[in-house]
Design a protein around this motif. Structure first.
Motif, mmCIF file in Angstrom:
data_model
loop_
_atom_site.group_PDB
_atom_site.id
_atom_site.type_symbol
_atom_site.label_atom_id
_atom_site.label_comp_id
_atom_site.label_asym_id
_atom_site.label_seq_id
_atom_site.Cartn_x
_atom_site.Cartn_y
_atom_site.Cartn_z
ATOM 1 N N VAL A 106 0.868 -1.332 0.030
ATOM 2 C CA VAL A 106 -0.038 0.058 -0.131
ATOM 3 C C VAL A 106 0.908 1.138 -0.018
ATOM 4 O O VAL A 106 1.707 1.487 0.932
ATOM 5 C CB VAL A 106 -0.923 0.058 1.145
ATOM 6 N N VAL A 107 0.684 2.150 -0.759
ATOM 7 C CA VAL A 107 1.325 3.200 -1.206
ATOM 8 C C VAL A 107 0.453 4.531 -0.658
ATOM 9 O O VAL A 107 -0.601 4.797 -1.499
ATOM 10 C CB VAL A 107 2.059 3.294 -2.410
ATOM 11 N N ASN A 108 0.812 5.225 0.120
ATOM 12 C CA ASN A 108 0.070 6.346 0.640
ATOM 13 C C ASN A 108 0.457 7.815 0.409
ATOM 14 O O ASN A 108 1.648 7.923 0.570
ATOM 15 C CB ASN A 108 -0.525 6.229 1.842
ATOM 16 N N GLY A 109 -0.232 8.656 0.230
ATOM 17 C CA GLY A 109 0.144 10.130 0.152
ATOM 18 C C GLY A 109 -0.658 11.047 -0.429
ATOM 19 O O GLY A 109 -1.988 10.746 -0.615
ATOM 20 N N ASP A 110 -0.367 12.584 -0.062
ATOM 21 C CA ASP A 110 -1.251 13.380 -0.543
ATOM 22 C C ASP A 110 -0.478 14.287 -1.553
ATOM 23 O O ASP A 110 0.647 15.182 -1.028
ATOM 24 C CB ASP A 110 -1.591 14.392 0.864
ATOM 25 N N ILE A 111 -0.790 14.593 -2.636
ATOM 26 C CA ILE A 111 0.110 15.193 -3.575
ATOM 27 C C ILE A 111 -0.184 16.521 -3.860
ATOM 28 O O ILE A 111 0.623 17.478 -4.357
ATOM 29 C CB ILE A 111 -0.354 14.779 -5.011
ATOM 30 N N SER A 112 -0.816 16.999 -2.757
ATOM 31 C CA SER A 112 -1.163 18.233 -2.610
ATOM 32 C C SER A 112 -0.195 18.918 -1.352
ATOM 33 O O SER A 112 -0.122 20.246 -1.256
ATOM 34 C CB SER A 112 -2.162 18.910 -2.006
ATOM 35 N N GLN A 113 0.717 18.008 -0.817
ATOM 36 C CA GLN A 113 1.531 18.306 0.430
ATOM 37 C C GLN A 113 2.926 17.913 0.100
ATOM 38 O O GLN A 113 3.688 17.065 0.686
ATOM 39 C CB GLN A 113 1.001 17.954 1.544
ATOM 40 N N VAL A 114 3.481 18.049 -1.343
ATOM 41 C CA VAL A 114 4.847 17.599 -1.672
ATOM 42 C C VAL A 114 5.859 18.360 -1.037
ATOM 43 O O VAL A 114 6.170 19.729 -1.256
ATOM 44 C CB VAL A 114 4.965 17.605 -3.283
ATOM 45 N N ASP A 115 7.011 17.902 -0.428
ATOM 46 C CA ASP A 115 7.884 18.562 0.372
ATOM 47 C C ASP A 115 9.111 18.610 -0.430
ATOM 48 O O ASP A 115 10.413 18.722 -0.096
ATOM 49 C CB ASP A 115 8.336 18.135 1.558
#
Length: 325
Positions: free
Chosen positions: A264-273
């Protein structure tokens, strides 16, 4: 020409007074939410059930809401302000048939015996995707349950002996520090970055059992860089905050998958650092692989936010800002 008289419509939803009072809530706190969502309809209780009075179209909408809430009460669901708004939103978005399954489909059981369920249709789709695919991408804003539900499914699969270990990883770049400069052993170094995963696993498995599994190596914690060169068999692997991977890091991670593993790969592409101009590996991979058999891409939205109701509003305002830039 005089104003057209608005004809009132009356509808009665048959139920007992006791059930109607459970629906309306203590001191009518639930009723106040129902009235706010259907402000042109009046609601009362009589010997036959719940009486709705208003314009016919508005009464139809309100009737569907009341009927769905009564169905949930019948299966033991607790009705509160958040639940009412959730059901209302689902009805408005054409998801009426998915309201009841949310209350009957268990994701996992915590160490304390609490049943974990998906709380939105998007979350249910996400959980089903994890159960039915070798690789699932969960993409969405904060508060949509991406991490917690992935951990819940992982712990459930481990208890059912479908996997032999659980591996947690995450790119450690947010703090701007290199892992080598952080104090402690490997687990202590990545602890600040994986704390949400730790907390969820502790709830699912129990703190003592969780710590024992860590010591035995059944639960493994490692920064993303330590995945290189490995083949991970019969493992449930969670890559959290994946928006902060590069495309090469993502390719390296995805090719670690071994026989019988679930990823499972999770993330929020609106919060890229990542540095300006560096493409997010999560965005690239979820677009590239979305049509590959055995891979699911689940796009969660603000409708799936299950934290405080203000979180969904905050997400909405930031989305508006992004669109206007």
């Amino acid at each position: 020409m005089g104003r057209r008289e608005i004809l009132k419509h009356t509808n009665i939803i048959k139920t007992t007074k006791e059930v109607a009072q459970v629906l309306f809530g203590s001191l009518d706190e639930n009723l106040s939410v129902i009235e706010a969502l259907n402000d042109s309809v009046g609601f009362t209780i009589n010997e036959e059930g719940i009486v709705l009075v208003g314009e016919i179209d508005e009464c139809k909408v309100a009737t569907k809401l009341i009927e769905k809430l009564l169905e949930l009460i019948a299966v033991g669901e607790v009705i509160n302000r958040a639940k009412i708004r959730q059901v209302f939103d689902m009805l408005n978005s054409g998801q009426a048939s998915e309201v009841l399954p949310l209350s009957t489909q268990a994701v996992a059981i915590t160490a304390r015996g609490k049943t974990i369920k998906a709380k939105t249709a998007g979350q249910m789709h996400y959980v089903n995707a994890i159960n039915n695919n070798a690789l699932t991408f969960g993409v969405g804003p904060a508060g949509t349950g991406k991490t917690f539900l992935a951990v819940a499914v992982a712990s459930s699969m481990y208890k059912r002996k479908l996997v032999e270990k659980i591996i947690l990883t995450r790119p450690a770049i947010e703090a701007g520090e290199k892992l080598g400069f952080l104090p402690g052993d490997m687990a202590q170094k990545v602890d600040p970055y994986l704390r949400p995963l730790f907390d969820a696993l502790g709830e699912m498995l129990g703190i003592e059992n969780y710590q024992r599994l860590i010591e035995k190596g059944v639960i493994e914690i490692a920064p993303l860089a330590y995945m290189r060169g490995r083949t991970l068999n019969r493992a449930f692997i969670i890559l959290d905050e994946a928006q902060n991977t590069t495309t090469m890091q993502m390719k390296m991670f995805l090719t670690r998958m071994g026989e019988g593993s679930r990823v499972v790969v999770n993330g929020d592409i609106s919060q890229v650092d990542l540095p300006m101009g560096v493409l997010s590996g999560l965005k690239h991979a979820s677009d590239l692989l979305k049509n590959v058999e055995g891979i699911a891409v689940c796009n969660l939205t603000k409708r799936d936010v299950v934290r405080h109701e203000l979180v969904a509003r905050i997400v909405d305002e930031y989305e508006k800002l992004t669109h206007n830039i």
